[in-house]
Design a protein around this motif. Structure first.
Motif, PDB file in Angstrom:
ATOM      1  N   ALA A 188      26.684   4.417  -2.962  1.00  9.34           N
ATOM      2  CA  ALA A 188      26.079   4.812  -4.232  1.00  9.34           C
ATOM      3  C   ALA A 188      24.823   3.983  -4.435  1.00  9.34           C
ATOM      4  CB  ALA A 188      27.059   4.589  -5.375  1.00  9.34           C
ATOM      5  N   ILE A 189      23.765   4.607  -4.931  1.00  8.82           N
ATOM      6  CA  ILE A 189      22.476   3.928  -5.041  1.00  8.82           C
ATOM      7  C   ILE A 189      22.498   2.949  -6.222  1.00  8.82           C
ATOM      8  CG2 ILE A 189      21.307   5.901  -4.026  1.00  8.82           C
ATOM      9  CD1 ILE A 189      20.296   6.624  -6.815  1.00  8.82           C
ATOM     10  N   PRO A 190      21.635   1.925  -6.209  1.00  6.56           N
ATOM     11  CA  PRO A 190      21.559   0.986  -7.340  1.00  6.56           C
ATOM     12  C   PRO A 190      21.106   1.682  -8.619  1.00  6.56           C
ATOM     13  CG  PRO A 190      20.495   0.080  -5.382  1.00  6.56           C
ATOM     14  CD  PRO A 190      20.770   1.526  -5.090  1.00  6.56           C
ATOM     15  N   ASN A 191      21.408   1.034  -9.742  1.00 10.19           N
ATOM     16  CA  ASN A 191      21.132   1.646 -11.042  1.00 10.19           C
ATOM     17  C   ASN A 191      20.968   0.534 -12.069  1.00 10.19           C
ATOM     18  OD1 ASN A 191      20.949   3.429 -13.204  1.00 10.19           O
ATOM     19  ND2 ASN A 191      23.169   3.573 -13.412  1.00 10.19           N
ATOM     20  N   TRP A 192      19.992   0.645 -12.959  1.00 12.56           N
ATOM     21  CA  TRP A 192      19.821  -0.372 -13.998  1.00 12.56           C
ATOM     22  C   TRP A 192      19.173   0.247 -15.230  1.00 12.56           C
ATOM     23  CZ3 TRP A 192      15.074  -2.162 -15.991  1.00 12.56           C
ATOM     24  CH2 TRP A 192      13.935  -1.704 -15.329  1.00 12.56           C
ATOM     25  N   TRP A 249      28.866  -5.519   0.404  1.00 12.57           N
ATOM     26  CA  TRP A 249      28.876  -6.288  -0.841  1.00 12.57           C
ATOM     27  C   TRP A 249      28.186  -5.499  -1.957  1.00 12.57           C
ATOM     28  CZ3 TRP A 249      31.422 -10.810  -1.545  1.00 12.57           C
ATOM     29  CH2 TRP A 249      31.861 -11.490  -0.414  1.00 12.57           C
ATOM     30  N   GLN A 250      28.681  -5.714  -3.165  1.00 13.14           N
ATOM     31  CA  GLN A 250      28.072  -5.126  -4.346  1.00 13.14           C
ATOM     32  C   GLN A 250      27.885  -6.201  -5.406  1.00 13.14           C
ATOM     33  OE1 GLN A 250      30.376  -2.255  -6.522  1.00 13.14           O
ATOM     34  NE2 GLN A 250      28.642  -1.585  -7.782  1.00 13.14           N
ATOM     35  N   VAL A 251      26.757  -6.140  -6.103  1.00 15.32           N
ATOM     36  CA  VAL A 251      26.448  -7.102  -7.164  1.00 15.32           C
ATOM     37  C   VAL A 251      26.207  -6.340  -8.455  1.00 15.32           C
ATOM     38  CG1 VAL A 251      24.877  -8.899  -7.952  1.00 15.32           C
ATOM     39  CG2 VAL A 251      25.448  -8.722  -5.522  1.00 15.32           C
ATOM     40  N   ASN A 252      26.934  -6.704  -9.515  1.00 17.80           N
ATOM     41  CA  ASN A 252      26.741  -6.129 -10.848  1.00 17.80           C
ATOM     42  C   ASN A 252      26.376  -7.239 -11.818  1.00 17.80           C
ATOM     43  OD1 ASN A 252      27.451  -3.619  -9.887  1.00 17.80           O
ATOM     44  ND2 ASN A 252      29.551  -3.708 -10.652  1.00 17.80           N
ATOM     45  N   GLY A 253      25.555  -6.933 -12.797  1.00 22.92           N
ATOM     46  CA  GLY A 253      25.196  -7.909 -13.811  1.00 22.92           C
ATOM     47  C   GLY A 253      25.005  -7.260 -15.164  1.00 22.92           C
ATOM     48  N   TYR A 305      22.872  -4.015 -14.632  1.00 23.35           N
ATOM     49  CA  TYR A 305      22.450  -3.682 -13.272  1.00 23.35           C
ATOM     50  C   TYR A 305      23.700  -3.411 -12.440  1.00 23.35           C
ATOM     51  CZ  TYR A 305      20.892  -4.195  -8.450  1.00 23.35           C
ATOM     52  OH  TYR A 305      20.652  -3.976  -7.113  1.00 23.35           O
ATOM     53  N   GLU A 306      23.723  -2.258 -11.757  1.00 21.97           N
ATOM     54  CA  GLU A 306      24.791  -1.913 -10.826  1.00 21.97           C
ATOM     55  C   GLU A 306      24.198  -1.803  -9.439  1.00 21.97           C
ATOM     56  OE1 GLU A 306      27.114   1.486 -12.004  1.00 21.97           O
ATOM     57  OE2 GLU A 306      26.618   1.152 -14.120  1.00 21.97           O
ATOM     58  N   GLY A 307      24.650  -2.681  -8.560  1.00 22.91           N
ATOM     59  CA  GLY A 307      24.090  -2.705  -7.223  1.00 22.91           C
ATOM     60  C   GLY A 307      24.631  -1.594  -6.336  1.00 22.91           C
ATOM     61  N   ARG A 308      24.080  -1.522  -5.160  1.00 21.57           N
ATOM     62  CA  ARG A 308      24.513  -0.538  -4.167  1.00 21.57           C
ATOM     63  C   ARG A 308      26.004  -0.738  -3.871  1.00 21.57           C
ATOM     64  NH1 ARG A 308      21.732   0.632   1.722  1.00 21.57           N
ATOM     65  NH2 ARG A 308      23.645   0.950   2.906  1.00 21.57           N
TER      66      ARG A 308
END
Length: 840
Positions: free
Chosen positions: A749-753, A714-718, A738-741
């Motif tokens: 790909a690692i999370p990024n915000w 699962w991936q979560v973006n906001g 915010y870009e989740g894993r």
């Protein structure tokens, strides 16, 4: 928005008036009196006593209810109708936002010229209230089939590029290479509804009026739009008069920019002209950690760090002209010329240790690169409306030209564990490349209403892309003299042709339900001709693919779509849609050449790649809130089934496990599904907030049978955009994302915000200033993790360092004054006067 609605309504009214006037005007044979009379007057707002420009004036015969004359009011409200017959008539004046004015007019032989005086239109209370609410255009507008992002309201992009705009659009993400993604897929980029060779970095943000995001395009769009479509709409003249702006900007990290634009519209002509320049000098860091494994344990450990200086210079301009041939026909011509000059200076330092952690090697590699080129486009279009309401066609021809040059130098120095030079470890590689690309696109679209409930849309499209790329690579080392490297050099030519036809059938099933069914057929031809660099007449390899390739593959060329919609009062709407798409491999994915940016990473294409075939399904619900309809919630459930998944695949080189080979393969079918929400709120006066979020299950796979490897998760973006107007013409804006894993074939790909902060102030009507701080907390860092039985690797990279940018903007213009009317006004005042030098 109100201006656009008014324009559309008036265009339909004017078309009807002119058509019926020319078809039904009495006079001529049959005993009618000659049509020689003239009626004129002025239409004014009853409240402000100002002219109501574009008010529709109609003169209707009371004998047979036919329209005998029609006109549009000018900027000051004046109108005139001539060549009118004698008799009793009914005058009707209408305009959106006002009550219709009606009165009787009698034309007799002794009154063949009549001044009707000042005619006052009373504002319509309900419509006037709506107009006032919509006058302040919202930053984002949600529709059930697309999201519209108005760039003018975005303080953070002033002085930036199209890439900066995409960072703030709900539902979109931008990676470390400035690539835009929609739901983890690459969308097509259009400019004004047509394909382009321009990159988003070459388009100034201040030339963009709005961005339209279409998640599941119908049959009227390319079948290759499986990742959706982002349509960048550039600013144009929409109202009579002239307007423009001049902007200068400066920022940290060596940022300088400037742009100027001018839009003029008067009479039958509309012009737009703009130019820009943008320069940045950005420093970034990279990091790499890699462990290679054997069955008995770790075989080697490789560590690398890098620092780079990136200079990017973009410049160019555009010009467009539109001519109203008649009330029903419009011709247009536009052109874009954009240039770029990029320079990179990167230093990589590395160490290598064995399984016991003993140093066995070290060194560095310096990469120097220069990339320059020009992208140009010319588009000619013609649009025609027929006498039948709603029936119209348009066609356009677009030519895109791209010329690119690149020079790269890779200097590698390798030492052994004792710090002594390694034989053959000093290696200099020089690469010189050129790429020429020509693209022709012709499109024809027809809208044909059959009755009040049914409409047909159909069209044709041809896209031809011809490309030639030459790369000459010379290698020099301490053990050999400089000589050409035939394994890295290449000369290839690509012919990519796609022919398409589509039809859409739209039918209103009931008062609330509607259906649209479409079918698109595409014929694909892709040919690659690889030649010897030293002798272009010698062919080394050829490969191609065609869809359909005979009748057995006919189904692969058909792409159906189906949409059901349910509408309520207001803007509430529910929609279900289905479509089938194709994703063809890019040229770098199929080219069987070795390409690398450092001595430990190589990339090679796979000519055996087959296209992906995708089935998309969505359920969208747009729900306005009762207390304030401008507050709304768009929720979407989506699913994506992909066959022949094209995915990246990495493995250690058999001859040297210290080198990682990156290529592409077709994988097993995979499913992706998720839930996306976008909420737009006005929590208080002069404040707007847009919240977006996506929860998505990603599944990727490669290989087949028992050897298949599958990864999912699962991936979560906001994303949040907050904009507020403060007292004394101040504004503030906060953008966060915010870009989740994200799962990848062999890792993630690692999370990024990150958060951006902007503020601005207006100084009267003409001057404004803005300041923006990018990545306030210095947190944006992109990276990947590869985790396989053979190797473990971590990479990280920043796209750009934190920076501050300030811009100063001067806007000018007279929106309701037409320069081109000066001559017409003088001629009306003095019909006998000739043209002088001062006439314009």
């Amino acid at each position: 928005m109100i201006t656009r609605v008014r324009g559309i309504a008036l265009l339909f009214l004017l078309t009807f008036v002119v058509l019926t006037t020319s078809a039904q005007r009495p006079g001529g044979p049959g005993g009618q009196r000659p049509a020689i009379a003239r009626v004129y007057g002025r239409v004014l707002d009853a409240t402000t006593r100002k002219g109501v420009e574009f008010a529709t004036v109609s003169l209707i015969s009371t004998r047979n209810d036919s329209v005998v004359g029609g006109a549009l009011a000018e900027a000051n409200g004046d109108f005139s109708m001539d060549r009118l017959p004698m008799g009793p008539f009914h005058l009707r004046i209408a305009f959106l936002g006002y009550k219709t004015l009606e009165q009787d007019v009698m034309i007799t032989p002794d009154r063949i010229e009549q001044d009707l005086g000042n005619l006052l239109l009373q504002p319509e209370a309900v419509l006037l209230k709506e107009a006032e609410v919509s006058a302040e255009r919202a930053q984002s507008t949600l529709q059930v089939d697309r999201r519209v992002y108005n760039v003018e309201k975005d303080l953070a992009v002033r002085g930036g590029t199209g890439v900066d705009v995409m960072k703030n659009v709900p539902g979109l993400t931008v990676d470390a290479d400035d690539n835009v993604q929609l739901r983890n897929n690459t969308p097509q980029i259009f400019i004004d509804g047509r394909p382009t060779v321009l990159t988003l970095e070459q388009i100034p943000a201040d030339e963009i009026e709005r961005v339209e995001v279409i998640t599941n395009p119908g049959a009227a769009f390319d079948a290759s739009s499986s990742g959706g479509i982002i349509n960048v709409v550039l600013k144009k003249s929409t109202r009579p008069g002239y307007n423009g702006q001049v902007q200068l900007g400066v920022g940290t990290n060596g940022r300088y920019q400037g742009n100027a634009s001018l839009n003029v519209k008067g009479g039958r002509w509309a012009w737009n002209l703009s130019g820009n320049g943008n320069f940045t000098d950005n420093n970034t860091q990279t990091g790499l950690l890699r462990d290679v494994f054997l069955p008995e344990g770790v075989a080697s450990r490789f560590r690398q760090s890098g620092a780079s200086d990136n200079e990017r210079n973009n410049f160019g301009g555009r010009m467009g002209v539109e001519y109203k041939v008649s009330n029903r026909s419009t011709a247009s011509l536009s052109g874009n010329v954009r240039g770029r000059a990029y320079r990179t200076d990167e230093l990589l330092t590395f160490t290598e240790r064995d399984g016991a952690d003993a140093l066995i090697g070290s060194g560095d590699q310096r990469n120097l690169g220069e990339n320059s080129g020009t992208e140009s486009s010319v588009q000619a279009g013609f649009k025609h409306k027929t006498p039948r309401e709603g029936r119209e066609w348009n066609t356009d021809l677009t030519y895109n030209l791209s010329r690119r040059e690149s020079d790269q130098v890779f200097n590698t120095r390798t030492l052994d564990g004792a710090g002594s030079p390694v034989a053959g470890g000093t290696r200099d590689q020089v690469s010189k490349g050129t790429t020429d690309s020509d693209q022709f696109t012709w499109q024809f679209d027809m809208t044909d209403p059959r009755n009040e409930r049914t409409k047909l849309e159909y069209g044709l499209r041809t896209n031809v892309r011809l490309e030639r790329s030459i790369l000459n690579v010379t290698v020099d080392s301490d053990t050999s003299t400089a000589m050409a490297d035939p394994m890295l050099s290449n000369d290839y030519r690509i012919d990519d042709i796609v022919n398409a036809a589509y039809v859409n059938w739209t039918h209103k099933l009931s008062e609330h339900w509607g259906v649209q069914a479409g079918l698109r057929a595409e014929q694909t031809r892709f040919d690659v001709d690889i030649r010897d660099v030293t002798d272009p007449t010698i062919r080394r390899q050829q490969f191609s693919y065609r869809y359909p390739d005979g009748t057995k593959d006919l189904a692969k060329a058909l792409f159906p779509s189906l949409y059901f919609s349910r509408k309520w009062e207001g803007s509430r709407e529910l929609q279900f849609n289905f479509s089938r798409k194709i994703r063809r491999p890019n040229f770098f994915q199929v080219m069987p050449f070795i390409m690398f940016a450092d001595s430990r990473n190589q990339r090679i294409g796979n000519p055996a790649l087959a296209p992906e075939f995708i089935t998309l399904a969505e359920a969208n619900h747009l729900l306005p809130f009762k207390k304030n309809p401008r507050n709304n919630w768009l929720t979407s459930l989506f699913a994506r089934y992909t066959e022949n998944v094209i995915t990246g695949f990495a493995y250690p080189l058999a001859e040297d496990d210290r080198i990682l080979v990156n290529t592409f393969v077709n994988g097993n079918p995979s499913w992706t599904y998720g839930w996306e929400n976008t909420v737009r709120l006005e929590p208080m006066k002069n404040a707007q907030i847009t919240l977006g979020g996506t929860v998505q299950h990603v599944e990727v796979a490669y290989g087949s049978g028992v050897a298949a490897i599958r990864n999912n998760g699962w991936q979560v973006n906001g994303k949040v955009n907050f904009n507020m107007k403060l007292p004394k013409e101040w504004s503030v804006q906060v953008n966060g994302e915010y870009e989740g894993r994200r799962p990848q074939p062999q890792g993630y790909a690692i999370p990024n915000w990150g958060i951006d902060l902007s503020t601005g102030k207006d100084f009267g009507k003409h001057w404004s200033a803005q300041v923006m701080v990018n990545d306030v907390f210095y947190t944006r860092l992109w990276g990947t993790v590869l985790d396989t039985p053979m190797l473990y690797q971590e990479t990280e990279r920043r796209r750009e360092m934190r920076f501050v940018r300030a811009t100063l903007t001067w806007k000018f213009g007279e929106q309701d004054v037409s320069l081109f009317r000066r001559k017409q006004t003088r001629e009306r005042r003095d019909p006998g006067a000739g043209s002088g030098e001062g006439d314009f």
